[in-house]
Write an enzyme that holds these catalytic residues in place. Structure first.
Site, mmCIF file in Angstrom:
data_model
loop_
_atom_site.group_PDB
_atom_site.id
_atom_site.type_symbol
_atom_site.label_atom_id
_atom_site.label_comp_id
_atom_site.label_asym_id
_atom_site.label_seq_id
_atom_site.Cartn_x
_atom_site.Cartn_y
_atom_site.Cartn_z
ATOM 1 C CB CYS A 1 7.355 -3.317 15.436
ATOM 2 S SG CYS A 1 8.930 -2.635 14.881
ATOM 3 C CB CYS B 1 3.998 -2.863 13.110
ATOM 4 S SG CYS B 1 3.964 -2.572 11.347
ATOM 5 C CB CYS C 1 2.136 0.786 9.619
ATOM 6 S SG CYS C 1 3.786 0.428 9.194
ATOM 7 C CB CYS D 1 2.523 7.551 3.532
ATOM 8 S SG CYS D 1 3.082 6.284 4.633
ATOM 9 C CB CYS E 1 8.464 -5.121 7.831
ATOM 10 S SG CYS E 1 9.810 -4.276 8.673
ATOM 11 C CD GLU F 1 -0.867 0.224 3.785
ATOM 12 O OE1 GLU F 1 -2.095 0.180 3.752
ATOM 13 O OE2 GLU F 1 -0.221 0.343 4.830
#
Ligand code: SAH
Ligand code: SF4
Length: 362
Positions: free
Chosen positions: A123, A126, A343, A112, A119, A86
């Site tokens: 985290c 997230c 995110c 953004c 990823c 995205e």
């Protein structure tokens, strides 16, 4: 086939003769947003044929756009190899003074963009992290997000935009491609988005921060700090075990900061975890001597998350505490909250519900 968005103007000049053709191609790609070599009418036929044989222009397809009631739009892109990720288009009101001191209202745009599909950092708060890591985005795929967001929103070429690498992924885990995208986006005959208007947000890979500083790209830096003690930070960002808070602060010492700018420290405020004034006090101490500004982000809850959104009152107290003691601190405006524009959230939703083709929400 090669992706034409992958190349700087000087690289195209070295491949395509005579070299002024590269400037013309750049104009068509980034000022006219053309995606078809046949429409580039000032190029000779034989050159168009070569270009069509060797290069492909568009590698991304928009598969879904969600529009928030505040005008924020979330784009879901599909890559050639069938993955999705995205980008977010954010429009904000802007006030400026004209030469006669009169206030003129305008609009400011921030894009953004994503740097990876998924990823590796993982985290705890997230949503992107939940899907694991798939692959890096190429420089061209990063650049193309910007082209699409300008084109799809009919933004005039001269309309200024800011770029933040705060979509999916950890930009410093894909530093070469991100650095190249920064250069391509900055090309004066193209999109002309100077590095000063581009911000890399990182979860704090200390040696890569150092490397980025040495590259001297002129880019702005945002550090996702989120906690002031290593125990909590490691719980939120497991990589903190390898690169703790002090190692990040040390890596920042030599980072080239534009005379008029500051390093941004992002602080994700989570209810009853890091929203107390004792943390604010430690934060103040930690950033002493650094040209810093703090951006407080309210945790955006998602399905199954173990954390809670903080009370606005408490976040304001936190911000006031810092500001009263001379540290610049702002609270991030919640843009696109009704479409979960934080995110990684769109991708997950679509993967689970592929039949949902909503174009407009809110
Ligand atoms: N990997 C980089 C950049 C992408 S994340 C980084 O971590 O800095 C961009 C920002 O989104 C980070 O500041 C992150 O803290 C924030 N973010 C992630 N999940 C969030 C959530 N659930 N609510 C609010 N912000 C979130
Ligand atoms: Fe990766 Fe950033 Fe999400 Fe952490 S917050 S998992 S570094 S995208």
């Amino acid at each position: 086939m090669k992706n034409i968005y992958d190349y700087t103007q000087s690289e195209l000049e070295s491949f395509i003769q005579p070299s002024f053709r590269a400037k013309q191609i750049y104009h068509w790609l980034y000022v006219q947003y053309l995606q078809d070599f046949d429409l580039m009418h000032n190029l000779p036929k034989d050159l168009k044929a070569i270009l069509k044989q060797e290069y492909r222009i568009s590698h991304l397809e928009i598969i879904r756009v969600e529009t928030s009631s505040d005008g924020t739009k979330k784009y879901l892109f599909k890559t050639q190899d069938g993955h999705s990720f995205e980008s977010v288009f954010i429009k904000m009101r802007d006030k400026k003074l004209d030469d006669n001191g009169k206030v003129i209202e305008g609009e400011k745009y921030t894009f953004c963009v994503s740097s990876q599909i998924g990823c590796k950092v993982g985290c705890a708060f997230c949503f992107t992290a939940k899907g694991g890591f798939i692959r890096d985005l190429s420089a061209g795929e990063i650049v193309e997000q910007v082209v699409w967001l300008k084109k799809d929103n009919n933004l005039l070429p001269e309309k200024r935009v800011n770029i933040v690498y705060m979509g999916m992924g950890e930009p410093l885990n894909n530093l070469d491609n991100v650095a190249k995208a920064i250069r391509i986006l900055g090309e004066l005959n193209g999109l002309s988005i100077s590095a000063r208007r581009q911000t890399i947000s990182t979860s704090g890979i200390a040696p890569r921060i150092k490397k980025l500083g040495e590259m001297n790209l002129g880019v702005q830096l945002a550090i996702s700090l989120h906690a002031v003690d290593d125990v909590l930070r490691t719980r939120l960002i497991p990589m903190n075990k390898a690169y703790n808070i002090q190692s990040i602060i040390d890596a920042l010492r030599d980072f080239p900061v534009d005379a008029r700018k500051r390093i941004m420290f992002e602080y994700l405020v989570i209810k009853d975890l890091n929203d107390d004034l004792k943390s604010a006090k430690t934060l103040l101490k930690l950033l002493d001597g650094i040209k810093a500004k703090v951006n407080l982000i309210l945790f955006n809850p998602h399905e199954g998350s173990e954390f809670q959104r903080p009370d606005m009152e408490q976040v304001k107290k936190f911000a006031d505490f810092l500001v009263q003691r001379g540290l610049l601190a702002t609270i991030r405006e919640s843009k696109g909250i009704d479409i979960s524009a934080a995110c990684g959230q769109l991708r997950e939703k679509t993967l689970r519900d592929v039949s949902c083709e909503t174009d407009r929400i809110g």
